[in-house]
Design a protein around this motif. Structure first.
Motif, PDB file in Angstrom:
ATOM      1  N   THR A 179      -2.137   1.814  -4.784  1.00 55.90           N
ATOM      2  CA  THR A 179      -1.456   3.113  -4.732  1.00 55.90           C
ATOM      3  C   THR A 179      -2.432   4.265  -4.533  1.00 55.90           C
ATOM      4  O   THR A 179      -2.031   5.426  -4.576  1.00 55.90           O
ATOM      5  CB  THR A 179      -0.665   3.338  -6.030  1.00 55.90           C
ATOM      6  OG1 THR A 179      -1.562   3.252  -7.139  1.00 55.90           O
ATOM      7  CG2 THR A 179       0.431   2.295  -6.183  1.00 55.90           C
ATOM      8  N   ASN A 180      -3.694   3.926  -4.322  1.00 57.18           N
ATOM      9  CA  ASN A 180      -4.696   4.955  -4.069  1.00 57.18           C
ATOM     10  C   ASN A 180      -5.657   4.471  -2.974  1.00 57.18           C
ATOM     11  O   ASN A 180      -6.850   4.283  -3.211  1.00 57.18           O
ATOM     12  CB  ASN A 180      -5.467   5.277  -5.352  1.00 57.18           C
ATOM     13  CG  ASN A 180      -6.397   6.459  -5.188  1.00 57.18           C
ATOM     14  OD1 ASN A 180      -6.154   7.355  -4.377  1.00 57.18           O
ATOM     15  ND2 ASN A 180      -7.482   6.470  -5.945  1.00 57.18           N
ATOM     16  N   PRO A 181      -5.112   4.265  -1.766  1.00 57.21           N
ATOM     17  CA  PRO A 181      -5.941   3.698  -0.689  1.00 57.21           C
ATOM     18  C   PRO A 181      -7.083   4.628  -0.298  1.00 57.21           C
ATOM     19  O   PRO A 181      -6.937   5.858  -0.303  1.00 57.21           O
ATOM     20  CB  PRO A 181      -4.958   3.518   0.471  1.00 57.21           C
ATOM     21  CG  PRO A 181      -3.849   4.493   0.188  1.00 57.21           C
ATOM     22  CD  PRO A 181      -3.748   4.556  -1.301  1.00 57.21           C
ATOM     23  N   SER A 182      -8.214   4.029   0.012  1.00 54.20           N
ATOM     24  CA  SER A 182      -9.408   4.785   0.394  1.00 54.20           C
ATOM     25  C   SER A 182      -9.386   5.041   1.895  1.00 54.20           C
ATOM     26  O   SER A 182      -9.870   4.231   2.695  1.00 54.20           O
ATOM     27  CB  SER A 182     -10.665   4.002   0.001  1.00 54.20           C
ATOM     28  OG  SER A 182     -11.818   4.694   0.386  1.00 54.20           O
ATOM     29  N   VAL A 183      -8.787   6.145   2.271  1.00 52.48           N
ATOM     30  CA  VAL A 183      -8.709   6.528   3.687  1.00 52.48           C
ATOM     31  C   VAL A 183      -9.187   7.968   3.830  1.00 52.48           C
ATOM     32  O   VAL A 183      -9.030   8.791   2.924  1.00 52.48           O
ATOM     33  CB  VAL A 183      -7.276   6.394   4.243  1.00 52.48           C
ATOM     34  CG1 VAL A 183      -6.854   4.936   4.307  1.00 52.48           C
ATOM     35  CG2 VAL A 183      -6.285   7.190   3.399  1.00 52.48           C
ATOM     36  N   VAL A 212       0.855  -1.180   0.000  1.00 55.47           N
ATOM     37  CA  VAL A 212       0.000   0.000   0.000  1.00 55.47           C
ATOM     38  C   VAL A 212       0.897   1.239   0.000  1.00 55.47           C
ATOM     39  O   VAL A 212       1.836   1.340   0.818  1.00 55.47           O
ATOM     40  CB  VAL A 212      -0.930   0.033   1.236  1.00 55.47           C
ATOM     41  CG1 VAL A 212      -1.740   1.325   1.261  1.00 55.47           C
ATOM     42  CG2 VAL A 212      -1.867  -1.181   1.213  1.00 55.47           C
ATOM     43  N   VAL A 213       0.609   2.153  -0.908  1.00 53.85           N
ATOM     44  CA  VAL A 213       1.366   3.408  -0.992  1.00 53.85           C
ATOM     45  C   VAL A 213       0.384   4.564  -0.862  1.00 53.85           C
ATOM     46  O   VAL A 213      -0.572   4.661  -1.641  1.00 53.85           O
ATOM     47  CB  VAL A 213       2.125   3.511  -2.329  1.00 53.85           C
ATOM     48  CG1 VAL A 213       2.879   4.842  -2.400  1.00 53.85           C
ATOM     49  CG2 VAL A 213       3.073   2.334  -2.509  1.00 53.85           C
ATOM     50  N   TYR A 214       0.617   5.409   0.126  1.00 54.86           N
ATOM     51  CA  TYR A 214      -0.223   6.601   0.306  1.00 54.86           C
ATOM     52  C   TYR A 214       0.649   7.841   0.142  1.00 54.86           C
ATOM     53  O   TYR A 214       1.724   7.949   0.757  1.00 54.86           O
ATOM     54  CB  TYR A 214      -0.858   6.619   1.700  1.00 54.86           C
ATOM     55  CG  TYR A 214      -1.655   7.880   1.968  1.00 54.86           C
ATOM     56  CD1 TYR A 214      -2.983   7.972   1.572  1.00 54.86           C
ATOM     57  CD2 TYR A 214      -1.066   8.997   2.577  1.00 54.86           C
ATOM     58  CE1 TYR A 214      -3.717   9.129   1.787  1.00 54.86           C
ATOM     59  CE2 TYR A 214      -1.788  10.162   2.787  1.00 54.86           C
ATOM     60  CZ  TYR A 214      -3.112  10.228   2.399  1.00 54.86           C
ATOM     61  OH  TYR A 214      -3.831  11.383   2.609  1.00 54.86           O
ATOM     62  N   SER A 215       0.182   8.772  -0.679  1.00 56.56           N
ATOM     63  CA  SER A 215       0.932  10.020  -0.846  1.00 56.56           C
ATOM     64  C   SER A 215      -0.029  11.183  -0.976  1.00 56.56           C
ATOM     65  O   SER A 215      -1.100  11.064  -1.570  1.00 56.56           O
ATOM     66  CB  SER A 215       1.843   9.942  -2.075  1.00 56.56           C
ATOM     67  OG  SER A 215       1.075   9.755  -3.241  1.00 56.56           O
ATOM     68  N   SER A 216       0.358  12.285  -0.374  1.00 57.26           N
ATOM     69  CA  SER A 216      -0.379  13.539  -0.506  1.00 57.26           C
ATOM     70  C   SER A 216       0.644  14.648  -0.583  1.00 57.26           C
ATOM     71  O   SER A 216       1.855  14.396  -0.692  1.00 57.26           O
ATOM     72  CB  SER A 216      -1.332  13.733   0.683  1.00 57.26           C
ATOM     73  OG  SER A 216      -0.600  13.900   1.884  1.00 57.26           O
ATOM     74  N   SER A 217       0.184  15.891  -0.524  1.00 57.26           N
ATOM     75  CA  SER A 217       1.114  17.021  -0.657  1.00 57.26           C
ATOM     76  C   SER A 217       2.151  17.052   0.455  1.00 57.26           C
ATOM     77  O   SER A 217       3.271  17.501   0.258  1.00 57.26           O
ATOM     78  CB  SER A 217       0.328  18.334  -0.678  1.00 57.26           C
ATOM     79  OG  SER A 217      -0.443  18.466   0.516  1.00 57.26           O
ATOM     80  N   ASP A 218       1.791  16.518   1.639  1.00 58.61           N
ATOM     81  CA  ASP A 218       2.736  16.587   2.758  1.00 58.61           C
ATOM     82  C   ASP A 218       2.918  15.259   3.489  1.00 58.61           C
ATOM     83  O   ASP A 218       3.597  15.208   4.516  1.00 58.61           O
ATOM     84  CB  ASP A 218       2.288  17.655   3.767  1.00 58.61           C
ATOM     85  CG  ASP A 218       0.856  17.436   4.237  1.00 58.61           C
ATOM     86  OD1 ASP A 218       0.184  16.564   3.675  1.00 58.61           O
ATOM     87  OD2 ASP A 218       0.432  18.143   5.171  1.00 58.61           O
ATOM     88  N   LEU A 219       2.334  14.165   2.975  1.00 56.39           N
ATOM     89  CA  LEU A 219       2.474  12.870   3.631  1.00 56.39           C
ATOM     90  C   LEU A 219       2.842  11.798   2.616  1.00 56.39           C
ATOM     91  O   LEU A 219       2.393  11.836   1.467  1.00 56.39           O
ATOM     92  CB  LEU A 219       1.169  12.471   4.326  1.00 56.39           C
ATOM     93  CG  LEU A 219       0.719  13.295   5.537  1.00 56.39           C
ATOM     94  CD1 LEU A 219      -0.672  12.845   5.994  1.00 56.39           C
ATOM     95  CD2 LEU A 219       1.718  13.161   6.689  1.00 56.39           C
TER      96      LEU A 219
END
Length: 353
Positions: A266-270, A230-237
């Motif tokens: 790569t697009n986990p629903s959280v 599982v890969v989670y990415s956002s602007s700051d995480l």
């Protein structure tokens, strides 16, 4: 109610149905045979086929009945209500015969489309609106659902929607599905976990069993992963997590299969801003879900009052089925001698977690 496991006489009757009252209208004497299919994978949940002597007016609702005679008691059991369309006629010089395809009342919801861009606004009661639209767009009776859940956001139709596909997507927001009762009134059925359902019937191989001797079980573990990334990415995480099935007792584990079979998300629903621990738990939960295998059991039996979506218990030791609970997903009913029902039911087994 007759004892379905004991000897009885069985015949069939057919009636035209008044679509405005949904009551029997006129007994039909020209139907030679009938086959009924109930299938949860079909949008309309089933269809029927009638072989008729002579001809029939198009767009006629027909209701088949199984009539039983046992211990001097006569009873009738409706097998649904079907809209007859598209007769295909043949003639042998004396008698005209028709093969008529027929459909459940849900077919009427496929014949029209919502207006382009049709929208339902946030906070609208879901099932109240679904009931209203169904009642307006089709002639069959609709049973109102006992639910007050409202939409969390606006809901808009797709360009290729029919009223049926639109309503299926709408009621899914309340975890509801379309169903049909014994006379094909439209009902709404909540999605339920199989473990929470109580069996309506038990099929076994005892002396009084209505189960035919031949049955089969199918399942496929080929695509079941034993490693989840599982890969989670956002602007700051940015977080990564991996879950592995290393259980030597699991037939889908890395050890048992001798190799790693990966699944990537790569697009986990959280929701919100997750933590590393949340993503790790997400990976474990995902591997647990992906390690669940669906088994499909196919068998034949004499008629009993089991409908699509019912839970049944299957006790067939020769196939390794010992009191297994399964959900009925399809039936084909042969309206002839013995009223044989070919049925498929599914159950799941988890191999990790």
């Amino acid at each position: 109610m007759p004892n379905w496991s004991e000897t009885m006489q069985q015949t069939f009757e057919y009636y035209t149905v008044d679509p405005n009252t949904w009551h029997d209208k006129e007994k039909m004497s020209n139907i030679k045979s009938c086959s009924i299919t109930r299938d949860s994978s079909l949008d309309t949940l089933g269809n029927a086929s009638f072989d008729i002597t002579g001809s029939i007016t198009e767009d006629t609702y027909i209701r088949p009945y199984l009539v039983t005679y046992q211990n001097f008691v006569r009873e009738r059991f409706p097998l649904g209500t079907y809209l007859a369309q598209s007769p295909s006629e043949s003639i042998d010089g004396k008698v005209t015969s028709s093969s008529v395809d027929a459909y459940t009342p849900l077919i009427e919801l496929t014949e029209k489309k919502p207006p382009l861009g049709y929208s339902i606004f946030k906070d609208t009661p879901i099932m109240d609106l679904a009931y209203d639209i169904c009642s307006e767009k089709m002639r069959a009776p609709v049973v109102k659902a006992d639910s007050t859940k409202k939409l969390y956001s606006d809901f808009v139709s797709n360009t290729n929607d029919t009223w049926l596909t639109f309503l299926k997507d709408l009621i899914a927001n309340d975890k509801q599905n379309f169903g049909l009762d014994e006379i094909s009134r439209v009902i709404f059925e909540p999605t339920q976990d199989l473990a929470s359902l109580q069996p309506k019937w038990t099929y076994d191989t005892g002396n009084s069993s209505i189960l035919y001797p031949d049955a089969s079980v199918e399942h496929d573990m080929f695509d079941i992963p034993n490693v989840v990334y599982v890969v989670y990415s956002s602007s700051d995480l940015y977080f990564t997590a991996v879950a592995k099935n290393t259980d030597p007792n699991s037939p889908t584990s890395i050890l048992s299969r001798g190799r790693e079979i990966e699944y990537w998300d790569t697009n986990p629903s959280v929701l919100g801003n997750p933590t590393e621990e949340m993503i790790t738990q997400y990976a474990n939960d995902l591997l647990k879900a992906k390690s669940t295998v669906q088994y499909k059991v196919t068998y034949d039996h004499g008629y009993c009052p089991v409908r699509l979506g019912d839970c049944v218990r299957i006790d067939y030791p020769k196939l390794g089925l010992n009191g297994v609970k399964a959900k009925v997903t399809s039936q084909t009913i042969n309206c002839g001698t013995g009223c044989k029902v070919s049925e498929t039911a599914v159950y799941t087994k988890r191999y990790w977690g």
